[in-house]
Design a protein around this motif. Structure first.
Motif, mmCIF file in Angstrom:
data_model
loop_
_atom_site.group_PDB
_atom_site.id
_atom_site.type_symbol
_atom_site.label_atom_id
_atom_site.label_comp_id
_atom_site.label_asym_id
_atom_site.label_seq_id
_atom_site.Cartn_x
_atom_site.Cartn_y
_atom_site.Cartn_z
ATOM 1 N N UNK A 105 0.834 -1.204 0.000
ATOM 2 C CA UNK A 105 0.000 0.000 0.000
ATOM 3 C C UNK A 105 0.869 1.255 0.000
ATOM 4 N N UNK A 106 1.974 1.190 0.739
ATOM 5 C CA UNK A 106 2.863 2.339 0.806
ATOM 6 C C UNK A 106 3.616 2.521 -0.497
ATOM 7 N N UNK A 107 4.192 1.436 -1.033
ATOM 8 C CA UNK A 107 5.056 1.525 -2.211
ATOM 9 C C UNK A 107 4.287 1.646 -3.516
ATOM 10 N N UNK A 108 3.064 1.118 -3.542
ATOM 11 C CA UNK A 108 2.275 1.144 -4.767
ATOM 12 C C UNK A 108 1.094 2.104 -4.665
ATOM 13 N N UNK A 109 0.333 1.985 -3.576
ATOM 14 C CA UNK A 109 -0.882 2.786 -3.447
ATOM 15 C C UNK A 109 -0.609 4.277 -3.311
ATOM 16 N N UNK A 110 0.380 4.636 -2.498
ATOM 17 C CA UNK A 110 0.662 6.058 -2.279
ATOM 18 C C UNK A 110 1.128 6.739 -3.568
ATOM 19 N N UNK A 111 2.114 6.196 -4.297
ATOM 20 C CA UNK A 111 2.489 6.852 -5.568
ATOM 21 C C UNK A 111 1.333 6.938 -6.554
ATOM 22 N N UNK A 112 0.495 5.904 -6.601
ATOM 23 C CA UNK A 112 -0.647 5.923 -7.516
ATOM 24 C C UNK A 112 -1.568 7.090 -7.187
ATOM 25 N N UNK A 113 -1.886 7.280 -5.907
ATOM 26 C CA UNK A 113 -2.785 8.359 -5.513
ATOM 27 C C UNK A 113 -2.129 9.730 -5.698
ATOM 28 N N UNK A 114 -0.839 9.818 -5.380
ATOM 29 C CA UNK A 114 -0.150 11.104 -5.500
ATOM 30 C C UNK A 114 -0.101 11.558 -6.957
ATOM 31 N N UNK A 115 0.227 10.634 -7.858
ATOM 32 C CA UNK A 115 0.305 11.009 -9.268
ATOM 33 C C UNK A 115 -1.077 11.354 -9.813
ATOM 34 N N UNK A 116 -2.082 10.556 -9.465
ATOM 35 C CA UNK A 116 -3.417 10.793 -9.994
ATOM 36 C C UNK A 116 -4.055 12.054 -9.426
ATOM 37 N N UNK A 117 -3.967 12.221 -8.104
ATOM 38 C CA UNK A 117 -4.645 13.345 -7.455
ATOM 39 C C UNK A 117 -3.764 14.584 -7.342
ATOM 40 N N UNK A 118 -2.451 14.374 -7.197
ATOM 41 C CA UNK A 118 -1.565 15.514 -7.008
ATOM 42 C C UNK A 118 -1.009 16.094 -8.292
ATOM 43 N N UNK A 119 -1.017 15.326 -9.374
ATOM 44 C CA UNK A 119 -0.449 15.800 -10.637
ATOM 45 C C UNK A 119 -1.469 15.812 -11.769
ATOM 46 N N UNK A 120 -2.104 14.658 -12.015
ATOM 47 C CA UNK A 120 -3.054 14.612 -13.120
ATOM 48 C C UNK A 120 -4.322 15.420 -12.834
ATOM 49 N N UNK A 121 -4.792 15.445 -11.608
ATOM 50 C CA UNK A 121 -6.011 16.200 -11.278
ATOM 51 C C UNK A 121 -5.827 17.696 -11.519
ATOM 52 N N UNK A 122 -4.778 18.342 -10.976
ATOM 53 C CA UNK A 122 -4.612 19.776 -11.276
ATOM 54 C C UNK A 122 -4.431 20.047 -12.771
ATOM 55 N N UNK A 123 -3.722 19.151 -13.455
ATOM 56 C CA UNK A 123 -3.528 19.343 -14.890
ATOM 57 C C UNK A 123 -4.852 19.245 -15.635
ATOM 58 N N UNK A 124 -5.650 18.242 -15.301
ATOM 59 C CA UNK A 124 -6.947 18.089 -15.950
ATOM 60 C C UNK A 124 -7.862 19.275 -15.639
ATOM 61 N N UNK A 125 -7.829 19.773 -14.409
ATOM 62 C CA UNK A 125 -8.679 20.904 -14.041
ATOM 63 C C UNK A 125 -8.252 22.164 -14.800
ATOM 64 N N UNK A 126 -6.931 22.330 -14.954
ATOM 65 C CA UNK A 126 -6.426 23.489 -15.693
ATOM 66 C C UNK A 126 -6.859 23.452 -17.154
ATOM 67 N N UNK A 127 -6.811 22.256 -17.742
ATOM 68 C CA UNK A 127 -7.122 22.127 -19.162
ATOM 69 C C UNK A 127 -8.615 22.033 -19.441
ATOM 70 N N UNK A 128 -9.368 21.377 -18.552
ATOM 71 C CA UNK A 128 -10.771 21.068 -18.837
ATOM 72 C C UNK A 128 -11.766 21.704 -17.870
ATOM 73 N N UNK A 129 -11.266 22.392 -16.841
ATOM 74 C CA UNK A 129 -12.185 22.931 -15.839
ATOM 75 C C UNK A 129 -13.056 24.050 -16.364
ATOM 76 N N UNK A 130 -12.476 24.941 -17.181
ATOM 77 C CA UNK A 130 -13.214 26.041 -17.821
ATOM 78 C C UNK A 130 -14.039 26.837 -16.807
#
Length: 389
Positions: A105-130
């Protein structure tokens, strides 16, 4: 996981402990090579005829990168899954169910959540949030979160949970599991044909590059699942029966020749298409056709040939660790996590360059691979990140 450290892999049952480091060195070195190939593959996404989505596309494409993508997709993630399965049993035996799952959970789950919520989410909101309020956007995002290349990490987390449940149901496996004879040519051929047949049938409904959301944070390209799941399971079996050490060199090298020969065909067909007016198509995404059956069979030959062959080649010829390789090995998982971001950044920086696409691909590969490993080294120096990366 496949790119995670293999320090937890069992030593051969009949081999003295002093031989363990040398025996594991080739797996570590192979993981470094595969991590570099993943970086190169994604560098090429901007410059070749790919069927997948990518944020940067060059106006012109290099046709020769098409077979480069196809051959890579035929084996490299499957080989990661095989090595991952091989590393899993010893890690479970050393830690026990609860500590094993906590570590995953630490080695796999945490990076998965960080990349999805901490990187892809802000990027998607910037591009598609309007201008949309963030909380409603977040609610919609969480129904189908973006995971990008981290799909692999999500799969490994699910497989780790499944393995834990299986071990808990079956009971602890004795460490005295005796070695058994490794697969023969006949067994490898049977697996190759079975993989080709199952892959062909699956791709009638799920062609290549069609992704489905199995659950939040879990995406799958179903077309390759038969390869991934079966190789992961075979990795577990191989560890328990000590197949990788026992596999005869002649067998492995024979299959390496098969894999390289099968890999050469897509390149030859592309070159022939470019040099002559012949319209020859070898690859097929799926469907009920002879072309799809031929491609599934060829892909299975590439997969089994290169997986068996590269494991043997690295075991026999690249089975030593120096200080540099130990450093690269330690950072190879981190490279997988972070590589997309410098790759896309450098692709964007080079977007206006007049260089031909193949030259851009070569230049960025030479720049990005060492950059990713250097960045991984720097990130792993941070105490908080070292536990996760």
């Amino acid at each position: 996981m496949a790119i995670a450290s293999s320090s937890a892999v069992a030593s051969p049952r009949a081999v003295p402990a002093v031989g363990m480091a040398a025996r594991l060195a080739y797996l570590d070195n192979l993981r470094v090579a595969l991590a570099a190939l993943v970086v190169a593959h994604h560098v090429g996404q901007a410059y070749g005829p790919t069927g997948g989505a990518w944020p940067i596309f060059n106006p012109t494409r290099a046709a020769i990168l098409g077979p480069f993508f196809s051959v890579n997709a035929s084996f490299f993630m499957g080989l990661f899954f095989l090595i991952s399965g091989y590393c899993l049993p010893r890690a479970y035996d050393q830690k026990g169910a609860h500590a094993f799952l906590r570590d995953r959970m630490l080695r796999l789950g945490v990076p998965l959540l960080v990349v999805s919520l901490g990187l892809f989410l802000p990027l998607r909101y910037t591009l598609d949030g309007h201008g949309q309020p963030f909380l409603p956007f977040l609610a919609g995002y969480l129904r189908q979160p973006e995971v990008g290349h981290m799909w692999f990490v999500g799969h490994l987390l699910i497989y780790a949970v499944a393995y834990t449940l299986w071990r808990s149901f079956r009971g602890r496996v004795a460490r005295a599991t005796p070695p058994s004879a490794p697969p023969s040519h006949v067994a490898l051929l049977a697996y190759t044909l079975a993989l080709a047949a199952v892959t062909f049938l699956v791709r009638i409904a799920f062609p290549i590059d069609r992704w489905v959301n199995l659950a939040p944070f879990v995406r799958a390209e179903v077309a390759h699942l038969p390869q991934y799941v079966s190789l992961f399971v075979l990795g577990i079996v191989a560890e328990r029966h000590d197949w990788l050490r026992q596999l005869p060199s002649r067998t492995g090298m024979t299959w390496l020749v098969i894999g390289l020969g099968a890999s050469a065909l897509p390149f030859a067909m592309t070159a022939l298409h470019e040099l002559t007016p012949l319209q020859i198509e070898l690859g097929a995404g799926g469907g009920w056709s002879l072309q799809a059956l031929v491609w599934s069979t060829l892909e299975a030959c590439i997969c089994v040939g290169l997986c068996v062959g590269l494991l043997t080649l690295f075991r026999e010829r690249v089975n030593r660790h120096g200080a540099l390789l130990r450093t690269l090995t330690a950072g190879s998982y981190t490279v997988y996590i972070i590589h997309v971001f410098p790759v896309v950044g450098l692709q964007a920086a080079l977007a206006e360059s007049p260089l031909p696409p193949l030259a851009k691909f070569g230049l960025l590969t030479l720049l990005t691979v060492p950059l990713c490993f250097a960045s991984a080294y720097a990130l792993r120096k941070l105490p908080l990140l070292r536990r996760v990366l």
